[in-house]
Structures are given as structure tokens and as C-alpha cells.
Motif scaffolding. Structure first.
Motif, PDB file in Angstrom:
ATOM      1  N   SER A  55      20.850 -17.731 -26.675  1.00 34.99           N
ATOM      2  CA  SER A  55      20.393 -18.582 -25.535  1.00 34.99           C
ATOM      3  C   SER A  55      21.260 -19.259 -24.866  1.00 34.99           C
ATOM      4  O   SER A  55      21.164 -19.446 -23.643  1.00 34.99           O
ATOM      5  N   ASN A  56      22.151 -19.941 -25.487  1.00 36.88           N
ATOM      6  CA  ASN A  56      23.147 -20.659 -24.495  1.00 36.88           C
ATOM      7  C   ASN A  56      23.924 -19.762 -23.766  1.00 36.88           C
ATOM      8  O   ASN A  56      24.264 -20.195 -22.535  1.00 36.88           O
ATOM      9  N   ILE A  57      24.228 -18.680 -24.151  1.00 39.69           N
ATOM     10  CA  ILE A  57      24.996 -17.510 -23.265  1.00 39.69           C
ATOM     11  C   ILE A  57      24.026 -17.066 -22.144  1.00 39.69           C
ATOM     12  O   ILE A  57      24.655 -16.784 -21.050  1.00 39.69           O
ATOM     13  N   THR A  58      22.862 -16.878 -22.379  1.00 39.90           N
ATOM     14  CA  THR A  58      21.975 -16.432 -21.421  1.00 39.90           C
ATOM     15  C   THR A  58      21.701 -17.259 -20.280  1.00 39.90           C
ATOM     16  O   THR A  58      21.811 -17.177 -18.927  1.00 39.90           O
ATOM     17  N   PHE A  59      21.497 -18.682 -20.725  1.00 38.37           N
ATOM     18  CA  PHE A  59      21.078 -19.925 -19.797  1.00 38.37           C
ATOM     19  C   PHE A  59      22.623 -19.862 -18.637  1.00 38.37           C
ATOM     20  O   PHE A  59      22.368 -19.957 -17.475  1.00 38.37           O
ATOM     21  N   PHE A  60      23.633 -20.063 -19.322  1.00 38.20           N
ATOM     22  CA  PHE A  60      24.816 -20.162 -18.506  1.00 38.20           C
ATOM     23  C   PHE A  60      25.255 -18.761 -17.632  1.00 38.20           C
ATOM     24  O   PHE A  60      25.506 -19.072 -16.487  1.00 38.20           O
ATOM     25  N   THR A  61      24.952 -17.767 -18.217  1.00 40.58           N
ATOM     26  CA  THR A  61      25.250 -16.456 -17.451  1.00 40.58           C
ATOM     27  C   THR A  61      24.190 -16.544 -16.372  1.00 40.58           C
ATOM     28  O   THR A  61      24.555 -16.037 -15.067  1.00 40.58           O
ATOM     29  N   ALA A  62      22.901 -16.903 -16.556  1.00 45.47           N
ATOM     30  CA  ALA A  62      22.174 -16.889 -15.395  1.00 45.47           C
ATOM     31  C   ALA A  62      22.221 -17.785 -14.372  1.00 45.47           C
ATOM     32  O   ALA A  62      22.068 -17.575 -13.014  1.00 45.47           O
ATOM     33  N   ILE A  63      23.119 -19.100 -14.629  1.00 49.12           N
ATOM     34  CA  ILE A  63      23.462 -19.919 -13.561  1.00 49.12           C
ATOM     35  C   ILE A  63      24.460 -19.516 -12.719  1.00 49.12           C
ATOM     36  O   ILE A  63      24.482 -19.327 -11.487  1.00 49.12           O
ATOM     37  N   PHE A  64      25.452 -18.788 -13.663  1.00 48.37           N
ATOM     38  CA  PHE A  64      26.566 -18.098 -12.654  1.00 48.37           C
ATOM     39  C   PHE A  64      26.059 -17.038 -11.897  1.00 48.37           C
ATOM     40  O   PHE A  64      26.374 -16.745 -10.576  1.00 48.37           O
ATOM     41  N   ALA A  65      24.917 -16.157 -12.241  1.00 46.01           N
ATOM     42  CA  ALA A  65      24.415 -14.980 -11.736  1.00 46.01           C
ATOM     43  C   ALA A  65      23.643 -15.614 -10.384  1.00 46.01           C
ATOM     44  O   ALA A  65      23.641 -14.884  -9.374  1.00 46.01           O
ATOM     45  N   GLY A  66      22.986 -16.853 -10.586  1.00 44.12           N
ATOM     46  CA  GLY A  66      22.218 -17.201  -9.580  1.00 44.12           C
ATOM     47  C   GLY A  66      23.283 -17.807  -8.374  1.00 44.12           C
ATOM     48  O   GLY A  66      22.718 -17.626  -7.190  1.00 44.12           O
ATOM     49  N   ASN A  76      27.710 -16.304   5.312  1.00 47.19           N
ATOM     50  CA  ASN A  76      27.686 -16.533   6.936  1.00 47.19           C
ATOM     51  C   ASN A  76      27.182 -17.613   7.229  1.00 47.19           C
ATOM     52  O   ASN A  76      26.923 -17.790   8.655  1.00 47.19           O
ATOM     53  N   MET A  77      26.606 -18.393   6.570  1.00 47.74           N
ATOM     54  CA  MET A  77      25.991 -19.816   7.098  1.00 47.74           C
ATOM     55  C   MET A  77      27.180 -20.900   7.714  1.00 47.74           C
ATOM     56  O   MET A  77      27.975 -20.895   7.118  1.00 47.74           O
ATOM     57  N   GLU A  78      26.766 -21.468   8.783  1.00 45.81           N
ATOM     58  CA  GLU A  78      27.516 -22.622   8.993  1.00 45.81           C
ATOM     59  C   GLU A  78      27.610 -23.910   8.320  1.00 45.81           C
ATOM     60  O   GLU A  78      28.620 -24.426   8.102  1.00 45.81           O
ATOM     61  N   SER A  79      26.414 -24.167   7.915  1.00 45.72           N
ATOM     62  CA  SER A  79      26.278 -25.408   7.201  1.00 45.72           C
ATOM     63  C   SER A  79      26.601 -25.186   5.784  1.00 45.72           C
ATOM     64  O   SER A  79      25.922 -24.524   5.065  1.00 45.72           O
ATOM     65  N   ARG A  80      27.553 -25.902   5.370  1.00 44.45           N
ATOM     66  CA  ARG A  80      27.850 -25.845   3.782  1.00 44.45           C
ATOM     67  C   ARG A  80      26.817 -26.646   3.110  1.00 44.45           C
ATOM     68  O   ARG A  80      27.048 -26.230   1.752  1.00 44.45           O
ATOM     69  N   MET A  81      26.186 -27.595   3.519  1.00 45.20           N
ATOM     70  CA  MET A  81      25.295 -28.310   2.820  1.00 45.20           C
ATOM     71  C   MET A  81      24.069 -27.379   2.529  1.00 45.20           C
ATOM     72  O   MET A  81      23.513 -27.305   1.379  1.00 45.20           O
ATOM     73  N   LYS A  82      23.732 -26.403   3.415  1.00 40.63           N
ATOM     74  CA  LYS A  82      22.596 -25.543   3.177  1.00 40.63           C
ATOM     75  C   LYS A  82      22.998 -24.561   2.298  1.00 40.63           C
ATOM     76  O   LYS A  82      22.277 -24.200   1.387  1.00 40.63           O
ATOM     77  N   GLN A  83      24.296 -24.027   2.321  1.00 39.78           N
ATOM     78  CA  GLN A  83      24.765 -23.177   1.149  1.00 39.78           C
ATOM     79  C   GLN A  83      24.530 -23.641  -0.206  1.00 39.78           C
ATOM     80  O   GLN A  83      24.206 -23.074  -0.908  1.00 39.78           O
ATOM     81  N   PHE A  84      25.205 -24.825  -0.160  1.00 42.14           N
ATOM     82  CA  PHE A  84      25.048 -25.598  -1.526  1.00 42.14           C
ATOM     83  C   PHE A  84      24.028 -25.722  -2.133  1.00 42.14           C
ATOM     84  O   PHE A  84      23.425 -25.571  -3.181  1.00 42.14           O
ATOM     85  N   LEU A  85      22.731 -25.969  -1.166  1.00 42.79           N
ATOM     86  CA  LEU A  85      21.418 -26.329  -1.427  1.00 42.79           C
ATOM     87  C   LEU A  85      20.670 -25.069  -2.199  1.00 42.79           C
ATOM     88  O   LEU A  85      20.086 -24.979  -2.918  1.00 42.79           O
ATOM     89  N   ILE A  86      21.121 -24.055  -1.223  1.00 45.04           N
ATOM     90  CA  ILE A  86      20.409 -22.632  -1.618  1.00 45.04           C
ATOM     91  C   ILE A  86      20.930 -22.271  -2.870  1.00 45.04           C
ATOM     92  O   ILE A  86      20.277 -21.525  -3.702  1.00 45.04           O
ATOM     93  N   GLN A  87      22.151 -22.337  -2.963  1.00 45.09           N
ATOM     94  CA  GLN A  87      23.116 -21.730  -4.351  1.00 45.09           C
ATOM     95  C   GLN A  87      22.527 -22.501  -5.457  1.00 45.09           C
ATOM     96  O   GLN A  87      22.301 -21.985  -6.508  1.00 45.09           O
ATOM     97  N   THR A  88      22.190 -24.029  -5.474  1.00 43.56           N
ATOM     98  CA  THR A  88      21.725 -24.742  -6.447  1.00 43.56           C
ATOM     99  C   THR A  88      20.306 -24.394  -6.823  1.00 43.56           C
ATOM    100  O   THR A  88      20.252 -24.149  -8.019  1.00 43.56           O
ATOM    101  N   VAL A  92      19.049 -22.727 -10.439  1.00 42.17           N
ATOM    102  CA  VAL A  92      18.112 -23.439 -11.300  1.00 42.17           C
ATOM    103  C   VAL A  92      16.953 -22.376 -11.416  1.00 42.17           C
ATOM    104  O   VAL A  92      16.418 -22.323 -12.532  1.00 42.17           O
ATOM    105  N   GLY A  93      16.548 -21.842 -10.320  1.00 43.73           N
ATOM    106  CA  GLY A  93      15.474 -20.769 -10.481  1.00 43.73           C
ATOM    107  C   GLY A  93      15.582 -19.543 -11.502  1.00 43.73           C
ATOM    108  O   GLY A  93      14.793 -19.250 -12.438  1.00 43.73           O
ATOM    109  N   VAL A  94      16.939 -19.036 -11.214  1.00 40.32           N
ATOM    110  CA  VAL A  94      17.266 -18.000 -12.190  1.00 40.32           C
ATOM    111  C   VAL A  94      17.324 -18.624 -13.592  1.00 40.32           C
ATOM    112  O   VAL A  94      17.219 -17.569 -14.813  1.00 40.32           O
ATOM    113  N   ALA A  95      17.931 -19.701 -13.836  1.00 36.62           N
ATOM    114  CA  ALA A  95      18.195 -19.876 -15.336  1.00 36.62           C
ATOM    115  C   ALA A  95      16.708 -20.473 -15.651  1.00 36.62           C
ATOM    116  O   ALA A  95      16.419 -20.283 -17.084  1.00 36.62           O
ATOM    117  N   VAL A  96      16.179 -20.986 -15.171  1.00 39.48           N
ATOM    118  CA  VAL A  96      14.562 -21.196 -15.620  1.00 39.48           C
ATOM    119  C   VAL A  96      13.850 -20.041 -15.862  1.00 39.48           C
ATOM    120  O   VAL A  96      13.404 -20.029 -17.017  1.00 39.48           O
TER     121      VAL A  96
END
Length: 126
Positions: A55-66, A76-88, A92-96
Motif C-alpha cells: 500500500s505504501n509503495i503504491t501510494f508513493f509511486t502514484a504520487i511520483f507518476a502523477g 511549456n507553460m510560462e507560469s510556474r505557479m500554474k505548473q506547480f498547482l496542476i502537478q500537485t 493528489v488525484g492519482v494517489a487517491v
């Protein structure tokens, strides 16, 4: 979080009670045929440990994959904040989603173990 198992008391007509206790004090009780009780207790403990590790391996692998998947689409996005928010949000979505799927798998494995040893969970009223 590992569990401890113990064969605690005899029940009716060749059955015994097997208790499993987690570190936080949560207890579960099972009615198991006496001849299968030792194997069941041992396999339940081992299965719980193995499933927690997976379960722990799956969870953390999902975070990295997301994060890596979203990085591919946001590079290719200019805004680093948008990149960060989309990646976060992606992480979270893939981990859930992976947690939900793995929980279904763990429930099926527990059900198979109960069937294999002809065990039934006992629910006591307080």
C-alpha cells in the motif's frame, strides 16, 4: 502498522476465536475451525504486513507518476505557479485513485484468506 494475532478461546463445536489487534488498539475477532486456527493467525499477520508495505509503495509511486505525468503536459507553460498547482492536483488525484483501487484489492485478498481457512469475522456489540 503491523497487527498481532492470538488464539484466545474455544467456541462451539470445534471452532476457536482468533483475535487480531493493531498498534492503535483496534481489535477484530474471527471464528475459525480449530485445525486451521494456527495457520490462519500466522497468515493473517503476514498478509497484513505485506499489504501495508504494498500500500505504501503504491501510494508513493502514484504520487511520483502523477507529478511526472503532469510535468510532461505542463513543461511549456510560462507560469510556474500554474505548473506547480496542476502537478500537485495530478499527484493528489492519482494517489487517491490508486488508494481506492488498492483498498479494493486488499479487501479481496482478505476475503480470499477467510474463505481459504473457513473463517468468519465475529462482531460483538458493546
Amino acid at each position: 502498522m503491523a497487527i498481532t494475532t492470538a488464539i484466545t478461546k474455544p467456541l462451539d463445536s470445534g471452532y476457536v476465536q482468533v483475535d487480531s489487534t493493531s498498534k492503535n488498539g483496534y481489535k477484530r475477532f474471527y471464528k475459525v475451525p480449530q485445525k486451521n486456527a494456527g495457520k490462519f493467525a500466522d497468515e493473517l499477520r503476514k498478509q497484513d504486513k505485506t499489504l501495508n508495505i504494498f500500500s505504501n509503495i503504491t501510494f508513493f509511486t502514484a504520487i511520483f507518476a502523477g507529478v511526472l505525468g503532469a510535468t510532461h503536459f505542463t513543461k511549456n507553460m510560462e507560469s510556474r505557479m500554474k505548473q506547480f498547482l496542476i502537478q500537485t492536483a495530478s499527484a493528489v488525484g492519482v494517489a487517491v485513485l490508486s488508494s481506492f483501487v488498492f483498498n479494493k484489492y486488499a479487501e479481496a485478498e482478505e476475503h480470499n484468506l477467510l474463505l481459504k481457512h473457513k473463517a468468519k469475522e465475529i462482531f460483538y456489540r458493546a
